[in-house]
Design a protein around this motif. Structure first.
Motif, mmCIF file in Angstrom:
data_model
loop_
_atom_site.group_PDB
_atom_site.id
_atom_site.type_symbol
_atom_site.label_atom_id
_atom_site.label_comp_id
_atom_site.label_asym_id
_atom_site.label_seq_id
_atom_site.Cartn_x
_atom_site.Cartn_y
_atom_site.Cartn_z
ATOM 1 N N GLY A 35 0.940 -1.052 0.161
ATOM 2 C CA GLY A 35 -0.016 -0.064 0.112
ATOM 3 C C GLY A 35 0.956 1.314 0.138
ATOM 4 N N VAL A 36 0.248 2.448 -0.315
ATOM 5 C CA VAL A 36 1.044 3.685 -0.413
ATOM 6 C C VAL A 36 0.395 4.491 0.640
ATOM 7 N N SER A 37 1.807 5.029 1.367
ATOM 8 C CA SER A 37 1.448 6.070 2.441
ATOM 9 C C SER A 37 1.779 7.530 2.172
ATOM 10 N N VAL A 38 0.941 8.441 2.770
ATOM 11 C CA VAL A 38 1.126 9.858 2.684
ATOM 12 C C VAL A 38 0.998 10.292 4.053
ATOM 13 N N ALA A 39 1.620 11.674 4.116
ATOM 14 C CA ALA A 39 1.313 12.290 5.508
ATOM 15 C C ALA A 39 1.265 14.025 4.906
ATOM 16 N N VAL A 40 0.438 14.579 5.455
ATOM 17 C CA VAL A 40 0.252 16.067 5.467
ATOM 18 C C VAL A 40 0.507 16.747 6.562
ATOM 19 N N ALA A 41 1.592 17.526 6.515
ATOM 20 C CA ALA A 41 2.048 18.467 7.962
ATOM 21 C C ALA A 41 1.585 19.879 7.866
ATOM 22 N N ASP A 42 1.167 20.519 8.596
ATOM 23 C CA ASP A 42 0.678 21.836 8.620
ATOM 24 C C ASP A 42 1.258 22.570 9.741
ATOM 25 N N VAL A 43 1.689 23.833 9.387
ATOM 26 C CA VAL A 43 2.272 24.539 10.570
ATOM 27 C C VAL A 43 0.805 25.142 11.409
ATOM 28 N N ASP A 44 1.145 25.026 12.676
ATOM 29 C CA ASP A 44 0.422 25.326 13.712
ATOM 30 C C ASP A 44 0.470 26.859 13.836
ATOM 31 N N ASP A 45 -0.638 27.624 13.580
ATOM 32 C CA ASP A 45 -0.892 29.118 13.724
ATOM 33 C C ASP A 45 -0.071 29.884 13.041
ATOM 34 N N PHE A 46 0.185 29.444 11.728
ATOM 35 C CA PHE A 46 1.236 30.236 10.777
ATOM 36 C C PHE A 46 0.761 31.624 10.666
ATOM 37 N N GLY A 47 -0.523 31.848 10.800
ATOM 38 C CA GLY A 47 -1.056 33.276 10.505
ATOM 39 C C GLY A 47 -0.549 34.125 11.429
ATOM 40 N N SER A 48 -0.369 33.861 12.727
ATOM 41 C CA SER A 48 0.424 34.664 13.884
ATOM 42 C C SER A 48 1.692 34.840 13.466
ATOM 43 N N ILE A 49 2.524 33.777 13.043
ATOM 44 C CA ILE A 49 3.938 33.903 12.607
ATOM 45 C C ILE A 49 4.129 35.007 11.556
ATOM 46 N N ALA A 146 -5.994 11.264 -5.080
ATOM 47 C CA ALA A 146 -7.047 11.956 -4.408
ATOM 48 C C ALA A 146 -7.684 11.614 -3.255
ATOM 49 N N GLY A 147 -8.105 10.305 -3.195
ATOM 50 C CA GLY A 147 -8.590 9.938 -2.059
ATOM 51 C C GLY A 147 -8.048 9.636 -0.891
ATOM 52 N N LEU A 148 -6.307 9.111 -1.163
ATOM 53 C CA LEU A 148 -5.411 8.986 -0.163
ATOM 54 C C LEU A 148 -5.033 10.234 0.439
ATOM 55 N N ILE A 149 -4.811 11.426 -0.288
ATOM 56 C CA ILE A 149 -4.714 12.533 0.310
ATOM 57 C C ILE A 149 -5.564 13.054 1.077
ATOM 58 N N SER A 150 -6.940 13.026 0.570
ATOM 59 C CA SER A 150 -7.975 13.416 1.408
ATOM 60 C C SER A 150 -8.209 12.613 2.689
ATOM 61 N N ALA A 151 -7.731 11.466 2.827
ATOM 62 C CA ALA A 151 -7.885 10.513 4.191
ATOM 63 C C ALA A 151 -6.763 11.328 4.965
ATOM 64 N N ALA A 152 -5.576 11.641 4.547
ATOM 65 C CA ALA A 152 -4.625 12.285 5.200
ATOM 66 C C ALA A 152 -4.988 13.638 5.718
ATOM 67 N N VAL A 153 -5.543 14.594 4.941
ATOM 68 C CA VAL A 153 -6.097 15.775 5.321
ATOM 69 C C VAL A 153 -7.101 15.698 6.215
ATOM 70 N N GLN A 154 -8.068 14.690 6.285
ATOM 71 C CA GLN A 154 -9.200 14.587 7.390
ATOM 72 C C GLN A 154 -8.399 14.440 8.663
ATOM 73 N N ALA A 155 -7.454 13.314 8.557
ATOM 74 C CA ALA A 155 -6.519 13.064 9.861
ATOM 75 C C ALA A 155 -5.850 14.284 10.204
ATOM 76 N N LEU A 156 -5.372 14.950 9.404
ATOM 77 C CA LEU A 156 -4.774 16.413 9.837
ATOM 78 C C LEU A 156 -5.733 17.440 10.633
ATOM 79 N N TRP A 157 -6.786 17.293 10.101
ATOM 80 C CA TRP A 157 -7.767 18.229 10.902
ATOM 81 C C TRP A 157 -8.218 17.757 12.247
ATOM 82 N N ARG A 158 -8.084 16.295 12.370
ATOM 83 C CA ARG A 158 -8.187 15.851 13.708
ATOM 84 C C ARG A 158 -7.064 16.253 14.510
ATOM 85 N N ALA A 159 -5.896 16.317 13.880
ATOM 86 C CA ALA A 159 -4.724 16.548 14.836
ATOM 87 C C ALA A 159 -4.723 18.103 14.842
#
Length: 175
Positions: A35-49, A146-159
C-alpha cells in the motif's frame, strides 16, 4: 508556462511534481503488493507567525521547515510543499532496505519533534514552531491518489484540534 518541479520558497518538490510522483508510486506499490502511505504536515498558527515576520523571514522559515522535514525522512521518500505552509510526504511503498513496511506515524512523529524541539532562526530572533500531521495508508492495489490525500487531510484536521501531534486515518482507503 511549465509547472515548476521545485517550489522556490522551500527548495522542495512542488505540489504538481508530488502528485505526479504519487501516481507513479501507486504503480510501484501494486507490483510489490504494498500500500502507499502519505502524510500532510501543517504549521500550527502560521498566521500569527506571518503577521509578526517580514515576507523574507517567512520564506526563510519555510525553507528551514522544508530542510527539517527532508532530513527526518528516508532518502527514498518524497516531500514537497503541498499548499501554503503544508507539506506532503509520499513514502516509498516498497520499503527498500527494510524488512517491514513504513509506519507513517512513527516517521512523522520524528518530523514533528525535529520541528518543535529547536527554535527557527530569523533576522528578528528565534521563533518556536509546531506542526500538526495527518497520515493515511492505502490498501495494496489501491489507485486513488486524491482519496488517499483526502484521508490524510481529514486526519490532519483531527490533529489540528489538539495541535502539535500526529493522527493517522483510522482505516485503509480504497480497494
Amino acid at each position: 508556462m511549465e509547472t515548476p518541479i521545485i517550489d522556490p520558497a522551500t527548495g522542495l518538490w512542488s505540489a504538481a511534481q508530488l502528485i505526479t510522483h504519487l501516481t507513479r508510486e501507486f504503480g510501484r506499490a501494486a507490483q510489490a503488493g504494498a500500500g502507499v502511505s502519505v502524510a500532510v504536515a501543517d504549521v500550527d498558527d502560521f498566521g500569527s507567525i506571518a503577521r509578526s515576520r517580514e515576507p523574507a523571514e517567512q520564506v526563510a522559515i519555510l525553507r528551514q521547515l522544508g530542510a527539517r522535514v527532508r532530513s527526518s525522512l528516508r532518502r527514498t521518500d518524497a516531500v514537497g510543499r503541498y499548499a501554503g505552509e503544508e507539506f506532503l510526504v509520499v513514502f516509498d511503498p516498497t520499503s527498500r532496505g527494510s524488512a517491514a513496511p513504513i509506519d507513517p506515524c512513527f516517521v512523522m512523529e520524528r518530523v514533528r519533534k525535529a520541528i518543535a524541539d529547536r527554535p527557527f532562526s530569523t533576522l528578528s530572533g528565534p521563533v518556536n514552531i509546531t506542526v500538526s500531521v495527518g497520515a493515511a495508508t492505502g490498501r495494496p492495489g489501491q489507485d486513488d491518489p486524491a482519496g488517499l490525500i483526502s484521508a490524510a487531510v481529514q486526519a490532519l484536521w483531527r490533529a489540528k484540534t489538539e495541535g502539535n501531534c500526529v493522527h493517522v486515518s483510522p482505516e485503509a482507503m480504497g480497494a
